[in-house]
Design a protein around this motif. Structure first.
Motif, PDB file in Angstrom:
ATOM      1  N   LEU A  76       0.945  -1.212  -0.304  1.00  0.00           N
ATOM      2  CA  LEU A  76      -0.170   0.054   0.055  1.00  0.00           C
ATOM      3  C   LEU A  76       1.099   1.227  -0.362  1.00  0.00           C
ATOM      4  CD1 LEU A  76      -2.632  -1.050   2.110  1.00  0.00           C
ATOM      5  CD2 LEU A  76      -2.868  -1.046  -0.283  1.00  0.00           C
ATOM      6  N   ARG A  82      -2.324  10.076   4.236  1.00  0.00           N
ATOM      7  CA  ARG A  82      -3.533   9.279   3.738  1.00  0.00           C
ATOM      8  C   ARG A  82      -3.625   7.550   3.808  1.00  0.00           C
ATOM      9  NH1 ARG A  82      -3.816  11.655  -1.791  1.00  0.00           N
ATOM     10  NH2 ARG A  82      -5.514  10.478  -1.902  1.00  0.00           N
ATOM     11  N   ILE A  83      -1.388   7.154   3.912  1.00  0.00           N
ATOM     12  CA  ILE A  83      -1.574   5.456   4.101  1.00  0.00           C
ATOM     13  C   ILE A  83      -1.352   5.394   5.659  1.00  0.00           C
ATOM     14  CG2 ILE A  83      -0.119   3.882   3.698  1.00  0.00           C
ATOM     15  CD1 ILE A  83      -0.817   4.982   0.679  1.00  0.00           C
ATOM     16  N   ARG A  92     -15.748   2.356  10.722  1.00  0.00           N
ATOM     17  CA  ARG A  92     -15.675   1.551   9.798  1.00  0.00           C
ATOM     18  C   ARG A  92     -15.924   0.985   8.887  1.00  0.00           C
ATOM     19  NH1 ARG A  92     -19.312   5.152   6.211  1.00  0.00           N
ATOM     20  NH2 ARG A  92     -17.851   5.898   6.354  1.00  0.00           N
ATOM     21  N   TRP A  93     -14.375   0.919   8.030  1.00  0.00           N
ATOM     22  CA  TRP A  93     -14.451   0.008   6.367  1.00  0.00           C
ATOM     23  C   TRP A  93     -13.696  -1.162   7.027  1.00  0.00           C
ATOM     24  CZ3 TRP A  93      -9.108  -0.626   7.178  1.00  0.00           C
ATOM     25  CH2 TRP A  93      -8.786  -0.598   7.957  1.00  0.00           C
ATOM     26  N   GLN A  94     -13.687  -1.643   8.049  1.00  0.00           N
ATOM     27  CA  GLN A  94     -13.285  -2.906   8.487  1.00  0.00           C
ATOM     28  C   GLN A  94     -13.794  -3.880   8.293  1.00  0.00           C
ATOM     29  OE1 GLN A  94     -10.809  -2.605  12.364  1.00  0.00           O
ATOM     30  NE2 GLN A  94      -9.092  -3.949  11.286  1.00  0.00           N
ATOM     31  N   ASP A  95     -13.612  -5.040   7.864  1.00  0.00           N
ATOM     32  CA  ASP A  95     -14.224  -6.362   7.880  1.00  0.00           C
ATOM     33  C   ASP A  95     -15.128  -6.079   9.218  1.00  0.00           C
ATOM     34  OD1 ASP A  95     -15.129  -7.542   5.305  1.00  0.00           O
ATOM     35  OD2 ASP A  95     -13.024  -8.611   5.512  1.00  0.00           O
ATOM     36  N   PRO A 110      -4.734   5.770   8.707  1.00  0.00           N
ATOM     37  CA  PRO A 110      -5.457   5.373   8.386  1.00  0.00           C
ATOM     38  C   PRO A 110      -4.997   3.150   8.173  1.00  0.00           C
ATOM     39  CG  PRO A 110      -5.595   6.301   6.310  1.00  0.00           C
ATOM     40  CD  PRO A 110      -4.256   7.098   7.216  1.00  0.00           C
ATOM     41  N   ALA A 111      -4.176   3.241   8.445  1.00  0.00           N
ATOM     42  CA  ALA A 111      -3.463   1.453   8.533  1.00  0.00           C
ATOM     43  C   ALA A 111      -3.232   1.090   9.798  1.00  0.00           C
ATOM     44  CB  ALA A 111      -2.704   0.963   7.158  1.00  0.00           C
ATOM     45  N   GLY A 127       1.136   4.507  -2.547  1.00  0.00           N
ATOM     46  CA  GLY A 127       1.450   6.045  -2.450  1.00  0.00           C
ATOM     47  C   GLY A 127       2.829   6.684  -3.038  1.00  0.00           C
TER      48      GLY A 127
END
Lengths: 259, 280
Positions: free
Chosen positions: B174, B191-192, B271-274, B195-196, B178
């Motif tokens: 990832l 940006r990477i 929220r984006w996580q599984d 959030p990661a 970038g």
């Protein structure tokens, strides 16, 4: 024109991944690099993308040397590599965040439509299938309007049906932006379906071997006699590339053999 | 035509029954099932004490614990103690988590700093945090400072290790995305990287908060005039097991509420996580 001059890459552990690569690709040509694993295909793309530095030689795009990631060069990785915390639209627009909001939204929407995912703009990457994710990643590369698009076995993990569908999407986008395309593949039929020229690579160290011109009209039918003849020619070249090199023979790169 | 119809009418009630059964055991039904055992035990103990089989002197029945809780709450005393404990945990958590995030981020991103600091921090981590208590009392006296310091130390290490580990394990693939889009180092971080590492950081914060409650008890046991820990000590010294149990129940409730608040406040960020997180 994308030109590579006597490009070599030796890794820190002494592995000679690439040796003396010379290649000139005119604008808007689609070139397929074919070879088994370990012949430096991915290394070559990473050098052109500016992710790694060559040990020797130079890369130039329209005369401008490439020494790092370049705005004119886009890369689609083997895996989709979408950012899981961004929705599909934000992933596609990831590389054009410096554009004004409205223009960005328009370009993203257009690219998503082109790859047939307009209705999935608001979804999370994890909700998409592998083929859909790879379409998002292709759209992400195209949105930045690259002059050179590099694709590193982008369809290798997909089934044959999905792959054919993605070839169609890729060619549609290419027609529109007309970038130079370098696609790495180990699938001969993929090269025949997409490329204007197929170049076979030899391993240990990675070198360019025979080049096969593919002057077929698009859209291409894989079952047409011309496609089948081209496939046979490339398979023959691949076969020869795996034999020990005949010292007397020189690679026919300049014009390339046709069939 | 009649064959399949008959089959369908036969199958339909059976299917409805099975969905009814799973609906009963799903959601609310499952929660009730979990309550069954503690309620049964509490009820049995209550009956045993009420009918004279047991005195309930050392383990008071639920009604007496409830009464103790109620009288503490009604007099307002309980809220003073809860507030004192929460302020200590809050301050200790803020200092410990802040320092943990800062040091974790610095050592994970700057190798020279990692070589310099990480061995010492890992050595300090090996010291059981309670071993600092005598030293902290010598240094800071017995008021609020040593308590907050102890909690901060307890919170610091899981957060430090969690954040450093999260940053070290960010997917190189990832990061390359970038690089391809020529993000500046700052944009790459924002940006990477950020959030990661967020999910693992939040998990580390949760662990840290749990340890904060662990250490607030230790801190309050070492001498306090208010706080839930003080209720424990007071209950022991004046032989009031109902008060001790009331304090323990308050700890459970306050700790669970704090954890739920942390998860609720931060869940929009991940929220984006599984969905695995929802089951934690």
């Amino acid at each position: 024109m994308l030109s590579l001059q006597s490009l070599s890459k030796t890794y820190a552990d002494g592995t000679r991944a690439l040796e003396a690569i010379d290649l000139a690709v005119p604008n808007a040509e689609i070139v397929a690099l074919i070879g088994g694993s370990g012949c430096g295909k991915t290394t070559l793309l990473r050098l052109v993308a500016g992710l790694d530095r060559p040990s020797a030689g130079r890369i130039a795009l329209d005369g401008e040397p490439i020494t790092g990631p370049h705005p004119g060069v886009g890369l689609v990785f083997q895996e989709p590599r979408l950012l899981p915390w961004l929705d599909v639209a934000a992933n596609v627009g990831f590389g054009v965040s410096d554009l004004p909001r409205r223009e960005r939204a328009e370009r993203v929407a257009h690219a998503l439509e082109r790859v047939g995912l307009a209705e999935h703009a608001g979804r999370w990457p994890r909700e998409l299938s592998g083929g859909q994710q790879q379409r998002v990643s292709i759209a992400r590369a195209f949105v930045a309007n690259p002059r050179v698009l590099l694709l590193d076995e982008p369809f290798s993990a997909l089934d044959a049906f999905t792959r054919k569908d993605l070839h169609r999407h890729l060619l549609a986008l290419w027609e529109e932006v007309r970038p130079t395309v370098l696609i790495v593949t180990h699938d001969v039929s993929e090269a025949v379906a997409l490329a204007d020229r197929a170049i076979v690579m030899r391993p240990k160290p990675g070198r360019l071997d025979e080049s096969v011109a593919l002057p077929l009209r698009r859209p291409r039918d894989p079952a047409a006699p011309a496609s089948e003849a081209a496939t046979r020619t490339i398979l023959g070249a691949l076969d020869r590339s795996l034999r020990p090199r005949d010292a007397a023979r020189t690679p026919e790169l300049a014009g390339g053999s046709s069939f | 035509m009649s064959g399949p119809t008959v089959l369908l009418t036969d199958a339909a009630p059976a299917k409805a029954a099975s969905t009814r059964r799973s609906a009963l055991l799903g959601g609310g039904g499952r929660a009730l099932l979990g309550l069954l055992l503690p309620l049964l035990l509490a009820g049995a103990w209550e009956i045993a004490v009420a009918s004279g089989f047991a005195t309930g002197r050392l383990l008071p029945p639920p009604s007496r614990i409830g009464a103790a809780l109620w009288s503490l709450a009604a007099s307002g005393e309980l809220w003073t103690h809860v507030a004192a404990t929460l302020i200590r945990v809050g301050l200790g958590f803020a200092f410990g988590a802040g320092a943990g995030i800062l040091f974790g981020a610095l050592t994970a991103t700057l190798p020279p700093l990692r070589w310099l600091l990480d061995p010492s921090l890992q050595a300090l981590r090996a010291v059981p945090s309670l071993a600092w208590v005598p030293l902290f009392i010598l240094w800071f006296g017995i008021l609020e400072t040593p308590k907050v310091a102890l909690i901060a130390v307890g919170v610091f290490f899981p957060v430090y290790v969690g954040v450093a580990g999260a940053i070290a394990s960010v997917d190189r693939k990832l990061v390359e995305v970038g690089r391809i889009f020529r993000l500046s180092p700052l944009a790459l971080a924002r940006r990477i990287l950020l959030p990661a590492v967020l999910p693992a950081t939040l998990t580390a914060l949760r662990t840290g908060l749990g340890l904060g409650f662990l250490f607030v008890v230790a801190a309050e046991l070492m001498g306090a005039s208010e706080g839930l820990g003080y209720l424990l000590v007071d209950g022991q010294q004046f032989s009031k097991p109902d008060q001790i149990l009331a304090a323990i129940i308050s700890f459970a409730v306050v700790g669970k509420l704090a954890d739920t608040a942390l998860v609720t406040l931060t869940s929009p960020l991940v929220r984006w996580q599984d969905t695995a997180r929802e089951t934690l």
